[in-house]
Design a protein around this motif. Structure first.
Motif, PDB file in Angstrom:
ATOM      1  N   ASP A 178       0.862  -1.313   0.007  1.00  0.00           N
ATOM      2  CA  ASP A 178       0.011  -0.209  -0.097  1.00  0.00           C
ATOM      3  C   ASP A 178       0.750   1.175   0.126  1.00  0.00           C
ATOM      4  O   ASP A 178       0.485   2.210  -0.588  1.00  0.00           O
ATOM      5  N   LEU A 179       2.005   1.100   0.830  1.00  0.00           N
ATOM      6  CA  LEU A 179       2.734   2.391   0.910  1.00  0.00           C
ATOM      7  C   LEU A 179       3.551   2.589  -0.504  1.00  0.00           C
ATOM      8  O   LEU A 179       3.706   3.750  -1.026  1.00  0.00           O
ATOM      9  N   HIS A 180       3.928   1.722  -1.196  1.00  0.00           N
ATOM     10  CA  HIS A 180       4.713   1.726  -2.087  1.00  0.00           C
ATOM     11  C   HIS A 180       3.718   2.207  -3.311  1.00  0.00           C
ATOM     12  O   HIS A 180       4.249   3.137  -4.410  1.00  0.00           O
ATOM     13  N   SER A 181       2.494   1.932  -3.524  1.00  0.00           N
ATOM     14  CA  SER A 181       1.399   2.477  -4.520  1.00  0.00           C
ATOM     15  C   SER A 181       1.508   3.868  -4.139  1.00  0.00           C
ATOM     16  O   SER A 181       1.268   4.718  -5.071  1.00  0.00           O
ATOM     17  N   ARG A 182       1.362   4.305  -2.875  1.00  0.00           N
ATOM     18  CA  ARG A 182       1.353   5.915  -2.761  1.00  0.00           C
ATOM     19  C   ARG A 182       2.436   6.627  -2.909  1.00  0.00           C
ATOM     20  O   ARG A 182       2.439   7.590  -3.766  1.00  0.00           O
ATOM     21  N   LEU A 222       3.968  10.071  -5.719  1.00  0.00           N
ATOM     22  CA  LEU A 222       4.740  11.349  -5.342  1.00  0.00           C
ATOM     23  C   LEU A 222       5.546  11.914  -6.549  1.00  0.00           C
ATOM     24  O   LEU A 222       6.232  11.133  -7.347  1.00  0.00           O
ATOM     25  N   GLN A 223       5.886  13.399  -6.551  1.00  0.00           N
ATOM     26  CA  GLN A 223       6.989  13.785  -7.512  1.00  0.00           C
ATOM     27  C   GLN A 223       8.110  13.889  -6.661  1.00  0.00           C
ATOM     28  O   GLN A 223       8.446  14.186  -5.645  1.00  0.00           O
ATOM     29  N   SER A 224       9.080  13.037  -7.087  1.00  0.00           N
ATOM     30  CA  SER A 224      10.563  12.699  -6.474  1.00  0.00           C
ATOM     31  C   SER A 224      11.600  12.238  -7.116  1.00  0.00           C
ATOM     32  O   SER A 224      11.101  11.668  -8.342  1.00  0.00           O
ATOM     33  N   ARG A 225      12.656  12.523  -6.997  1.00  0.00           N
ATOM     34  CA  ARG A 225      13.912  11.865  -7.845  1.00  0.00           C
ATOM     35  C   ARG A 225      13.765  10.412  -8.064  1.00  0.00           C
ATOM     36  O   ARG A 225      14.190   9.821  -9.206  1.00  0.00           O
ATOM     37  N   THR A 243      11.104   8.998  -8.916  1.00  0.00           N
ATOM     38  CA  THR A 243       9.857   8.736  -9.798  1.00  0.00           C
ATOM     39  C   THR A 243      10.178   9.461 -11.201  1.00  0.00           C
ATOM     40  O   THR A 243       9.148   9.192 -11.776  1.00  0.00           O
ATOM     41  N   TRP A 244      11.142  10.222 -11.282  1.00  0.00           N
ATOM     42  CA  TRP A 244      11.540  10.841 -12.419  1.00  0.00           C
ATOM     43  C   TRP A 244      12.315  10.094 -13.662  1.00  0.00           C
ATOM     44  O   TRP A 244      12.665  10.792 -14.520  1.00  0.00           O
ATOM     45  N   ASP A 245      12.390   8.820 -13.241  1.00  0.00           N
ATOM     46  CA  ASP A 245      13.082   8.119 -14.526  1.00  0.00           C
ATOM     47  C   ASP A 245      14.338   8.497 -14.699  1.00  0.00           C
ATOM     48  O   ASP A 245      14.897   8.787 -15.859  1.00  0.00           O
ATOM     49  N   LEU A 246      15.095   8.967 -13.593  1.00  0.00           N
ATOM     50  CA  LEU A 246      16.717   9.038 -13.715  1.00  0.00           C
ATOM     51  C   LEU A 246      17.292   7.766 -14.151  1.00  0.00           C
ATOM     52  O   LEU A 246      17.506   7.122 -12.970  1.00  0.00           O
ATOM     53  N   LYS A 247      17.797   7.655 -15.258  1.00  0.00           N
ATOM     54  CA  LYS A 247      18.638   6.354 -15.487  1.00  0.00           C
ATOM     55  C   LYS A 247      19.851   6.120 -14.835  1.00  0.00           C
ATOM     56  O   LYS A 247      20.738   7.018 -14.557  1.00  0.00           O
ATOM     57  N   GLU A 248      20.128   4.866 -14.070  1.00  0.00           N
ATOM     58  CA  GLU A 248      21.183   4.591 -13.287  1.00  0.00           C
ATOM     59  C   GLU A 248      22.501   4.790 -14.113  1.00  0.00           C
ATOM     60  O   GLU A 248      23.374   5.508 -13.668  1.00  0.00           O
ATOM     61  N   ARG A 304       5.223  24.489  -0.383  1.00  0.00           N
ATOM     62  CA  ARG A 304       5.015  23.967  -1.747  1.00  0.00           C
ATOM     63  C   ARG A 304       6.387  23.748  -2.395  1.00  0.00           C
ATOM     64  O   ARG A 304       6.593  22.973  -3.007  1.00  0.00           O
ATOM     65  N   ARG A 305       7.598  24.458  -1.791  1.00  0.00           N
ATOM     66  CA  ARG A 305       8.944  24.120  -2.217  1.00  0.00           C
ATOM     67  C   ARG A 305       9.368  22.934  -1.675  1.00  0.00           C
ATOM     68  O   ARG A 305      10.241  22.358  -2.135  1.00  0.00           O
ATOM     69  N   LEU A 306       8.590  22.274  -0.637  1.00  0.00           N
ATOM     70  CA  LEU A 306       9.195  21.107   0.157  1.00  0.00           C
ATOM     71  C   LEU A 306       8.572  19.752  -0.371  1.00  0.00           C
ATOM     72  O   LEU A 306       8.885  18.823   0.364  1.00  0.00           O
ATOM     73  N   MET A 307       7.787  19.877  -1.337  1.00  0.00           N
ATOM     74  CA  MET A 307       7.092  18.590  -1.780  1.00  0.00           C
ATOM     75  C   MET A 307       8.056  17.580  -2.388  1.00  0.00           C
ATOM     76  O   MET A 307       7.897  16.398  -1.912  1.00  0.00           O
ATOM     77  N   VAL A 308       9.292  18.113  -3.337  1.00  0.00           N
ATOM     78  CA  VAL A 308      10.005  17.040  -3.676  1.00  0.00           C
ATOM     79  C   VAL A 308      10.717  16.457  -2.473  1.00  0.00           C
ATOM     80  O   VAL A 308      11.212  15.256  -2.464  1.00  0.00           O
ATOM     81  N   THR A 309      11.133  17.451  -1.765  1.00  0.00           N
ATOM     82  CA  THR A 309      12.089  17.000  -0.640  1.00  0.00           C
ATOM     83  C   THR A 309      11.716  15.879   0.335  1.00  0.00           C
ATOM     84  O   THR A 309      11.990  15.028   0.645  1.00  0.00           O
ATOM     85  N   TYR A 310      10.182  16.253   0.594  1.00  0.00           N
ATOM     86  CA  TYR A 310       9.538  15.321   1.247  1.00  0.00           C
ATOM     87  C   TYR A 310       9.138  13.958   0.534  1.00  0.00           C
ATOM     88  O   TYR A 310       9.431  12.816   1.237  1.00  0.00           O
ATOM     89  N   GLY A 311       9.117  14.016  -0.821  1.00  0.00           N
ATOM     90  CA  GLY A 311       8.901  12.800  -1.529  1.00  0.00           C
ATOM     91  C   GLY A 311      10.247  12.202  -1.619  1.00  0.00           C
ATOM     92  O   GLY A 311      10.125  11.017  -1.356  1.00  0.00           O
ATOM     93  N   ASP A 312      11.432  12.700  -1.537  1.00  0.00           N
ATOM     94  CA  ASP A 312      12.531  11.969  -1.590  1.00  0.00           C
ATOM     95  C   ASP A 312      12.775  11.303  -0.183  1.00  0.00           C
ATOM     96  O   ASP A 312      13.308  10.202   0.121  1.00  0.00           O
TER      97      ASP A 312
END
Length: 482
Positions: free
Chosen positions: A7-11, A15-18, A20-25, A92-100
């Motif tokens: 359930d947590l993984h689905s949530r 999120l908008q996070s590094r 989930t942004w498809d940054l290729k390793e 609003r500036r912290l959404m990505v930080t909290y997502g990470d």
């Protein structure tokens, strides 16, 4: 994985996070990124909010380097810097930080903390709705854009798209306008390739737009000066450079662009002086080492036409050039054009084995680079084959490959010039040389001289009747002309 974890993984995937942004390793040059981000943090480079961006991205790098505890600490520092910078407007500036942070805690098995940060993002989204599931907050677009811009050249188009989307929502925001200008500047070809000398390019126009909003941004002033050189607006450009240095005389970003401007004006001693000054403050900057190397290379080149040639002085500048190119590629292994330049300098020092090894490394990964870099590398390797290993046919192959990108860029013009010289020399020795006419046909075609190209290919086929390459080129040209 437990139901709670599922359930947590689905949530988390929402999120908008590094994460989930498809940054290729494979695109994460971890050591280079780490060095660059630490340098930016130590020098406090960038505008309002930039320090927080750097801490957040460095946290992501540290996670991939197997240092999750340090990553968490860096994200907390990012949060602190954001609050210091934006105060009540921080959420609003912290959404990505909290997502990470949510993802990082999930990966380390702390589902409780992960849930807490996931909930924080959801609460902020509920408090500041955007009205559409397909639209993000401008602050999220901005964070994505800066991440893509710092990551690698292949992500620049995505950075441009994110800055555009942020500007659609906040057209007068100085940060998004600045970022958009910088992204366009980095991706735009030299103006001679796509724009006339009278109509300013999109990057130039956007730099002017960003400076309307923030007229004292010294980095933008120095970048605009570089663009204006092409439009022959030298007085305006020099005024911008002067203002940039008045506003930020010790900013290493400003210094490096101003130094590049001076080098392009052939004011090499002034450029070297500025870069050496910057190097004392920022010895880990690959860009500064590379710019210094280019100054020393120009110093060397300026001596080559002298009669008699001052060999000791030439060697002095070449060795300084090599030293700084070596520093640059050690600090940033993705500097492919610097590696190609370094290989040629090794060859001039009669170290052909070392040069060949470096060229082999560069050529192996060349297809992943931009057209302008591929063209520069092809030119360099052609020079190496032409003058150092005396492999004329291989030189012709790579000069011709260099033509495929553009014959109007300086490297393309150089390839065309060399191919013409080689073809004409062959024809003076053997007027029946079909390959020489084929070479001239390829050059004429690249220069958009289609009728002339047809004539050359016809002459080539008179001498080599069954050559499929010439037949194919001739058929394509005739179709275009009719």
């Amino acid at each position: 994985m437990s139901d709670v974890g599922d359930d947590l993984h689905s949530r988390l995937l929402q999120l908008q996070s590094r994460f989930t942004w498809d940054l290729k390793e494979e695109d994460l040059q971890l050591d280079d990124l780490s060095r660059q981000l630490l340098h930016d943090i130590q020098q406090r480079l960038g505008q309002r909010g930039a320090l927080a961006h750097s801490y957040s991205f460095l946290a992501y790098v540290r996670y991939h380097q197997g240092r999750p505890e340090e990553a968490v600490s860096l994200l907390h520092q990012s949060e602190q810097k954001t609050r210091e910078c934006f105060g009540e407007e921080s959420e609003r500036r912290l959404m990505v930080t909290y997502g990470d942070l949510a993802w990082l805690n999930y990966h380390t098995g702390d589902y409780t903390q992960s849930h807490t940060y996931c909930r924080r993002v959801e609460d902020i989204l509920a408090k500041y709705p955007v009205g559409s599931s397909s639209v993000l907050h401008p602050d999220v677009y901005g964070e994505k854009a800066w991440t893509f811009l710092k990551l690698s050249k292949s992500y620049y188009p995505r950075a441009i798209d994110c800055f555009r989307r942020a500007l659609q929502l906040q057209p007068d925001d100085s940060e998004w306008n600045n970022g958009y200008a910088i992204a366009l500047y980095r991706t735009e070809l030299m103006p001679s390739e796509t724009y006339s000398a009278t109509v300013e390019s999109p990057a130039t126009k956007q730099l002017r737009r960003a400076l309307e909003i923030n007229p004292d941004d010294a980095v933008l002033l120095s970048i605009l000066a570089l663009k204006l050189v092409f439009y022959q607006k030298h007085r305006e450009a020099e005024g911008l450079v002067g203002r940039a240095l008045e506003i930020a005389p010790d900013d290493t970003q400003v210094i490096r662009y101003v130094a590049k401007f001076l080098r392009k004006q052939d004011k090499l001693d002034q450029s070297i002086d500025l870069l050496q000054r910057a190097l004392k403050r920022s010895s880990q900057s690959a860009f500064i080492h590379h710019q210094l190397a280019l100054c020393y290379k120009r110093k060397k080149t300026n001596l080559l036409a002298r009669k008699p040639r001052p060999e000791e002085e030439v060697q002095h500048w070449r060795r300084l050039c090599i030293r700084h190119l070596e520093e640059a590629v050690e600090l940033k292994k993705s500097l492919v054009h610097a590696k190609a330049d370094l290989a040629l300098q090794y060859a001039e020092e009669h170290n052909r084995t070392r040069a060949q090894l470096l060229f082999d490394d560069v050529l192996e990964k060349l297809e992943d680079e931009s057209g302008s870099i591929q063209q520069f590398v092809c030119r360099c390797y052609a020079e190496f084959c032409h003058y150092h290993t005396i492999q004329k046919d291989l030189a012709i192959t790579y000069y011709t490959k260099g033509l495929q990108f553009s014959s109007r860029m300086s490297d393309g013009k150089h390839c065309a010039k060399k191919l013409k010289q080689m073809a004409e020399r062959r024809l003076s020795n053997n007027p029946r040389d079909g390959q020489a006419y084929g070479i001239l046909g390829a050059v004429a075609r690249a220069e958009d001289e289609q009728r002339r190209a047809v004539e050359y290919y016809e002459k080539a086929l008179e001498r080599d009747k069954n050559n499929e390459e010439y037949l194919s080129a001739l058929c394509e040209l005739q179709l275009q002309l009719h």
